[in-house]
Write a protein that holds these residues in place. Structure first.
Motif, PDB file in Angstrom:
ATOM      1  N   TYR A  94      73.743  46.614  24.708  1.00 51.04           N
ATOM      2  CA  TYR A  94      72.317  46.486  24.391  1.00 51.04           C
ATOM      3  C   TYR A  94      71.570  45.601  25.382  1.00 51.04           C
ATOM      4  CZ  TYR A  94      74.445  42.430  22.140  1.00 51.04           C
ATOM      5  OH  TYR A  94      75.180  41.305  21.893  1.00 51.04           O
ATOM      6  N   ALA A 106      64.450  48.534  22.111  1.00 47.06           N
ATOM      7  CA  ALA A 106      65.685  48.997  21.485  1.00 47.06           C
ATOM      8  C   ALA A 106      66.733  47.899  21.400  1.00 47.06           C
ATOM      9  CB  ALA A 106      66.242  50.189  22.254  1.00 47.06           C
ATOM     10  N   TRP A 109      67.243  46.343  18.043  1.00 43.21           N
ATOM     11  CA  TRP A 109      67.946  47.098  17.015  1.00 43.21           C
ATOM     12  C   TRP A 109      69.389  46.618  16.846  1.00 43.21           C
ATOM     13  CZ3 TRP A 109      66.735  52.590  19.362  1.00 43.21           C
ATOM     14  CH2 TRP A 109      65.350  52.799  19.368  1.00 43.21           C
TER      15      TRP A 109
END
Length: 196
Positions: A94, A106, A109
């Motif tokens: 990530y 994102a 998340w």
């Protein structure tokens, strides 16, 4: 652009492709491994997470390092294969999302959400490993994917001090057709699928 592949291509990728355990004494070039990755990188993953990390084990030193982690039944075929790919997943994938998926946040998340990290890393690295098998076949290589190894030992030997964890292995090269077993059966459409 989207036309069906011809029968020869479908045979090479699917119907005549086999899982190999014996290999010709024929090297796989570094250039071909780069070409292989350059195909794999375009295949889809969730939110372009691309968590897979690939270690192409080719040298005798690297093979010797991998050997103690292999199940007994996988040692000979892996030592004989020109290349063994450790398909792994970066569990900090990530961190790359601001670049790889820039149109939204994102990364948020996943930060602090270990369940989402774990499922996304495992699922998508598995997909990328499967894409690698198909890309290898498309480039004229044969593949022998396998589990049957000590993941924890591989992680200690190859990924110590990182958030990268091994998923599965793929032997690559030019298969020895003379040593293939008879192909195993497959489930029929009716056994494995249905249309609603």
């Amino acid at each position: 652009m989207n036309t069906a592949l011809n029968e020869q291509a479908l045979n090479q990728l699917f119907t005549e492709a086999r899982t190999f355990s014996a290999w010709q004494d024929k090297a796989v070039s570094t250039e071909l491994l780069h070409q292989l990755y350059d195909l794999v990188k375009f295949a889809p993953t969730a939110a372009n997470t691309t968590p897979a990390r690939f270690v192409f084990v080719t040298s005798q030193e690297a093979k010797a390092k991998l050997k103690p982690a292999l199940a007994e039944g996988n040692i000979d075929k892996t030592m004989q294969a020109p290349v063994t790919v450790i398909v792994a997943a970066d569990y900090q994938f990530y961190e790359h999302l601001p670049v790889l998926f820039p149109h939204t946040d994102a990364k948020s998340w996943f930060v602090g959400n270990q369940a989402a990290i774990d499922s996304t890393a495992f699922r998508n690295s598995s997909l990328q490993g499967a894409y690698l098998i198909m890309a290898a076949r498309a480039l004229g290589l044969d593949a022998g994917p396998m589990s049957g190894f000590n993941n924890q030992l591989v992680d200690e030997l190859f990924f110590a001090g990182t958030q990268i964890k091994s998923n599965f292995l793929i032997n690559l090269g030019y298969g020895d057709v003379a040593k293939l077993h008879t192909r195993n059966p497959r489930l029929s459409f009716e056994q494995a699928a249905h249309i609603l």
